[in-house]
Design a protein around this motif. Structure first.
Motif, mmCIF file in Angstrom:
data_model
loop_
_atom_site.group_PDB
_atom_site.id
_atom_site.type_symbol
_atom_site.label_atom_id
_atom_site.label_comp_id
_atom_site.label_asym_id
_atom_site.label_seq_id
_atom_site.Cartn_x
_atom_site.Cartn_y
_atom_site.Cartn_z
ATOM 1 N N LYS A 228 39.913 51.075 13.877
ATOM 2 C CA LYS A 228 41.348 51.136 14.041
ATOM 3 C C LYS A 228 41.699 52.369 14.853
ATOM 4 O O LYS A 228 41.208 53.449 14.587
ATOM 5 N N TYR B 13 41.486 51.736 20.449
ATOM 6 C CA TYR B 13 42.167 51.213 21.640
ATOM 7 C C TYR B 13 43.292 52.149 22.072
ATOM 8 O O TYR B 13 43.415 52.473 23.241
ATOM 9 N N THR B 14 44.094 52.586 21.121
ATOM 10 C CA THR B 14 45.201 53.483 21.452
ATOM 11 C C THR B 14 44.691 54.793 22.034
ATOM 12 O O THR B 14 45.241 55.297 23.014
ATOM 13 N N VAL C 164 50.379 48.970 23.000
ATOM 14 C CA VAL C 164 50.111 47.624 22.509
ATOM 15 C C VAL C 164 49.672 46.780 23.706
ATOM 16 O O VAL C 164 49.999 47.100 24.844
ATOM 17 N N GLU C 165 48.903 45.730 23.441
ATOM 18 C CA GLU C 165 48.348 44.912 24.525
ATOM 19 C C GLU C 165 48.895 43.493 24.465
ATOM 20 O O GLU C 165 48.999 42.901 23.396
ATOM 21 N N ASN D 291 43.569 43.143 20.107
ATOM 22 C CA ASN D 291 43.554 43.735 21.445
ATOM 23 C C ASN D 291 42.182 43.547 22.082
ATOM 24 O O ASN D 291 41.317 42.882 21.526
ATOM 25 N N GLU E 257 40.475 44.877 17.863
ATOM 26 C CA GLU E 257 41.160 45.513 16.745
ATOM 27 C C GLU E 257 42.421 44.714 16.414
ATOM 28 O O GLU E 257 43.102 44.232 17.307
ATOM 29 N N ASP E 258 42.729 44.599 15.140
ATOM 30 C CA ASP E 258 43.952 43.946 14.713
ATOM 31 C C ASP E 258 45.130 44.836 15.123
ATOM 32 O O ASP E 258 45.179 46.012 14.772
ATOM 33 N N GLN E 259 46.067 44.270 15.875
ATOM 34 C CA GLN E 259 47.188 45.076 16.342
ATOM 35 C C GLN E 259 48.527 44.572 15.796
ATOM 36 O O GLN E 259 49.568 44.749 16.415
ATOM 37 N N GLU F 116 50.969 47.488 15.318
ATOM 38 C CA GLU F 116 51.461 47.964 16.607
ATOM 39 C C GLU F 116 52.493 46.999 17.192
ATOM 40 O O GLU F 116 53.492 47.418 17.768
#
Length: 176
Positions: free
Chosen positions: A34, A37-38, A60-61, A147, A151-153, A156
């Motif tokens: 987690k 990505y950010t 966010v993607e 994303n 990862e579960d977003q 986000e």
């Protein structure tokens, strides 16, 4: 079968097993991580666009079809309460070598929109796309639950939609 084809068949099967194992590993690694990505997105923004202040930016993607041919590109949306940046990127999700690079094949690079310019926002009838209007131009973003790093977003996405909703309320109060 001749003796010369057997090694090629063996190599093909071995490569398929390795590729499948790597895909499974990336999926499980991303599902359990987690915030990677950010962090990589902020690193990318700081390197490619040094004029953007990344101190209070969230990322966010989405998938976006902003090109002329309608090809879907990965759109990194970096935003805060006042600004929104959309960038065409390619996430590289190799564990240990996570990174985000610009999409050189895309027909667009980056768009900047002040939050005060959002006129309307909402979802399509199937709740798979988020559509918002800025200066009379509609922008359609396909919602992704995961994303590029798997990862579960969901958190986000919820924060992004909340920020857009607050910006719309502020814009209506100011009659912008």
């Amino acid at each position: 079968m001749s003796q010369s084809i057997i090694p090629f068949i063996f190599m093909f099967v071995a490569m398929a097993v390795i590729a499948f194992s790597l895909m499974l590993y990336v999926y499980r690694k991303g599902k359990n991580s987690k915030g990677v990505y950010t962090a990589k997105a902020l690193e990318f923004i700081a390197k490619k666009y040094p004029s953007i202040d990344t101190s209070n930016i969230k990322c966010v993607e989405f998938w976006s079809s902003m090109g002329i041919m309608g090809n879907a590109d990965v759109a990194l949306v970096a935003y805060n309460d006042d600004d929104m940046y959309m960038m065409s990127v390619i996430p590289r999700s190799i564990p240990g070598f996570y990174r985000i690079v610009p999409n050189e094949e895309s027909e667009w690079d980056m768009f900047y929109y002040p939050m005060s310019s959002i006129e309307q926002a909402g979802f399509d009838e199937k709740q798979k796309n988020f559509i918002f209007t800025i200066n009379g131009k509609s922008i359609k973003l396909k919602i992704r639950k995961m994303n590029g790093f798997q990862e579960d977003q969901q958190a986000e996405l919820h924060d992004f939609f909340t920020t857009i909703s607050q910006a719309l309320q502020k814009n209506k109060a100011l009659n912008v």
